[in-house]
Design an enzyme around this catalytic site. Structure first.
Site, short mmCIF file in Angstrom:
data_model
loop_
_atom_site.label_atom_id
_atom_site.label_comp_id
_atom_site.label_asym_id
_atom_site.label_seq_id
_atom_site.Cartn_x
_atom_site.Cartn_y
_atom_site.Cartn_z
N GLU A 90 -30.41 -7.63 46.94
CA GLU A 90 -30.54 -9.08 46.98
C GLU A 90 -31.78 -9.59 47.71
O GLU A 90 -32.27 -10.67 47.41
CB GLU A 90 -29.28 -9.68 47.62
CG GLU A 90 -28.01 -9.42 46.84
CD GLU A 90 -28.04 -10.08 45.48
OE1 GLU A 90 -28.34 -11.29 45.40
OE2 GLU A 90 -27.76 -9.39 44.48
N SER A 359 26.59 -10.69 21.63
CA SER A 359 27.75 -9.91 22.07
C SER A 359 27.68 -9.45 23.52
O SER A 359 28.68 -8.96 24.06
CB SER A 359 27.93 -8.69 21.16
OG SER A 359 28.19 -9.11 19.84
#
Length: 647
Positions: A90, A359
């Site tokens: 950077e 069921s």
């Protein structure tokens, strides 16, 4: 010509000097303005608007993260490789410039043009810190100009290490990680003080485009980016040729937890079920201790995958969900649906989809009958039946097979999932009693009022139904699903909240629960759930299929775990040739075989019933617990139960 040149020069000098003076004054005012706004460096380290949540599984290992992750660190505490990687990438002149590096900006432009991509940043680290503190991410000329006095103010007030420390803690690095300590923990499972050159290069490489280069999104792309950073570190003397070669030969890889990306749906569910101020909106860094078991999760995923790869037509868009609980309701694993590559990945079918239970609900009918004093060998009639429903007229339930067996036992009615017999048992026991048992076991969704409630016309989530079945495995004591054991501060481990498990509450007596468990073993041994059989390991369960086969279910348990499986389509398209006793039962079986692999066989808490003494035939020999007094008693007990708690 000389005269014209001199006059022109004087004009430019006069204008330029005044512009420079005005610019210098403006710059000084700007620097003073930003300097006045700067608090001590320590106060600038934590720039989040919310805290972080670290989720820990039942084994004590981290398996997921939520919120804005952060762990405060300082430049002199992290790995030197990390500092070097950031500076090399950077701002290579960070330690020598005064906040704005004009030479570095021009050099970065040339490097990026030569590489054909963004390799180095144009802004200095100090300018990036100024942007993090004062500006948004909009790349405008105005913002770039404002960065200059802000950067100079930072350089005047703070040391280089303090500026770098702010940067280390405020930079966003993808996957919800803010700061390099959080990113190191998130991706590698270690502190930023411990990262090696390859890991440092990968972390530094995230600064250009955190989402694009996040290793959890695309590890290969992240490794290629890291290799470029390694080259910059070698070029600038931060790595020897041998160190750089080692970093290239052994690129950084994700930690096991990060690579597995397991428990995502479980983590989201726990986050949504916990108190908002301690989870989704926490301002503190907290740890949530959960019931999640990664081994059980892997088993469930493998079982589901096995069935769809070997038993389902390729390209099927059918969805499925799986939930695994311990007998006390602790959720151990959760699959909210298959990944079909669409945009519906956030929809959790295990906890959010309310589907007709079919069921599956019959289990509660027989539970209520047993609790009222019935015996599994009591007779009930399987024959055509018509009931007059007020406001709707006559209603005639039919069996799935369209056949009738005549007089059968309650155990046969459940094992073979006989509709007409179940409705008769429900009506004889009392719908209020059936509804009360279902609700007391943990079904919180609304339950229908009419006689069809016995056949599962109501809707519920898979988690609700599986939790209710866990109460049966738990000997009739309610076992509400829960996934949180404790919430504590990450800093000192101080407890903020205890777990969310409910207090034990008996719903069925031991006889009713034990005999119901035995009846459910018959479902697997000789009924509709034979495809769920685990061989010598005892198991109990119930199949469920809704009208037009829009939903297919199987929920069952061994002595250790209760597992629920749902299968269907999100748009309610009917399943073709699928019932609860088919693919869902097979998914359940494949899941349980993997979960129970290597575990000792644990007996079920069942009571094998004794056939009752032969009864004298009467006008209605097949009806169970049928009289007005029972109905009144059922309603009365239901009301009292709601007021004082059922016992």
């Amino acid at each position: 010509m000389r005269g014209i040149f001199r006059k022109t020069f004087r004009v430019f000098w006069w204008v330029g000097l005044r512009v420079a003076i005005v610019g210098a004054l403006a710059l000084a005012v700007g620097v003073a303005y930003y300097s006045a706004r700067l608090p001590p460096a320590e106060e600038l380290l934590d720039g989040r608007d919310e805290g972080s949540v670290t989720l820990i599984d039942a084994n004590g290992d981290v398996f997921a993260w939520r919120g804005q992750q952060m762990g405060l660190i300082r430049a002199d505490e992290v790995s030197p490789h990390l500092v070097n990687a950031i500076v090399a990438t950077e701002d290579r002149r960070f330690y020598w410039h005064f906040g704005v590096d004009l030479r570095g900006t021009l050099r970065a432009l040339l490097v990026n043009l030569r590489a054909g991509t963004s390799v180095q940043g144009g802004s200095s680290i100090t300018q990036q810190v100024a942007k993090l503190l004062y500006f948004d991410n909009n790349r405008t000329l105005e913002r770039k100009i404002k960065e200059i006095p802000a950067a100079l103010a930072l350089e005047l007030k703070f040391s280089k290490n303090e500026i770098l420390s702010i940067y280390l803690n405020r930079a966003y690095l993808g996957a919800g990680a803010t700061g390099f300590e959080a990113a190191a923990q998130r991706y590698f499972g270690k502190s930023a003080a411990e990262v090696n050159p390859a890991e440092a290069a990968m972390l530094a490489g995230l600064l250009r485009a955190p989402s694009k280069f996040a290793p959890t999104n695309n590890l290969d792309r992240s490794q290629r980016r890291a290799e470029v950073i390694v080259g910059l570190m070698e070029e600038q003397g931060y790595l020897t040729a041998r160190q750089a070669a080692e970093a290239r030969a052994h690129p950084a890889v994700l930690s096991r937890a990060a690579a597995a990306r397991a428990g995502g749906e479980f983590a989201d569910w726990v986050m949504s079920s916990g108190p908002d101020f301690l989870t989704r909106s926490t301002t503190e860094d907290v740890e949530v201790l959960t019931t999640f078991d990664p081994r059980v999760q892997r088993a469930a995923e493998a079982g589901l995958r096995h069935v769809f790869e070997n038993k389902v037509k390729e390209g099927s868009n059918a969805q499925a969900a799986v939930v695994v609980l311990s007998r006390d309701g602790a959720v151990r694993a959760m699959i909210g649906g298959r990944d079909l590559g669409g945009s519906d990945g956030e929809f959790n079918r295990a906890t959010q989809a309310r589907r007709q239970t079919g069921s599956l609900f019959k289990t509660f009918v027989f539970a209520a009958a047993l609790q009222a004093g019935a015996n599994p060998f009591d007779p009930v009639l399987d024959a055509p039946l018509t009931l007059n429903v007020p406001g709707s007229g006559p209603w005639s339930p039919q069996n799935y097979s369209r056949e009738y067996l005549g007089q059968i036992t309650l155990a046969d009615a459940l094992a073979k999932s006989i509709n007409t017999a179940t409705v008769r048992v429900s009506e004889a026991t009392g719908r209020a009693r059936v509804r009360a048992v279902a609700e007391d076991l943990g079904v919180t969704s609304p339950i229908a009022d009419g006689p069809a409630l016995a056949l599962g016309t109501s809707e519920a989530t898979l988690l609700e139904m599986t939790g209710a079945y866990a109460g049966i495995l738990n000997g009739g004591v309610r076992a509400l699903p829960h996934g949180m054991r404790e919430i504590r501060l990450k800093s000192d481990g101080g407890q903020l909240m205890a777990g969310d498990g409910a207090a034990p509450r008996r719903v069925l007596d031991e006889r009713a629960a034990g005999q119901l468990t035995w009846m459910m073993t018959q479902v697997i041994e000789r009924g509709t759930g034979t495809r769920a059989s685990l061989g010598e390991r005892p198991a109990a369960g119930k199949t469920g299929t809704t009208q037009a086969a829009r939903d297919a279910w199987f929920i069952g348990f061994t002595g250790d775990y209760v597992t629920g499986v749902w299968m269907g389509y999100d748009d309610n398209t009917p399943l073709r040739g699928v019932t609860g006793g088919g693919l869902p039962a097979e998914i359940w079986r494949e899941t349980m075989l993997r979960i129970e692999d290597g575990m000792p066989t644990r007996p079920l808490p069942m009571i094998v019933p004794t056939p009752p003494v032969a009864r004298q035939p009467g006008p209605n020999p097949v009806e169970v617990v049928q009289n007005v007094g029972d109905a009144v008693e059922s309603v009365f007990k239901s009301v009292l139960g709601g007021l004082f708690g059922r016992n």
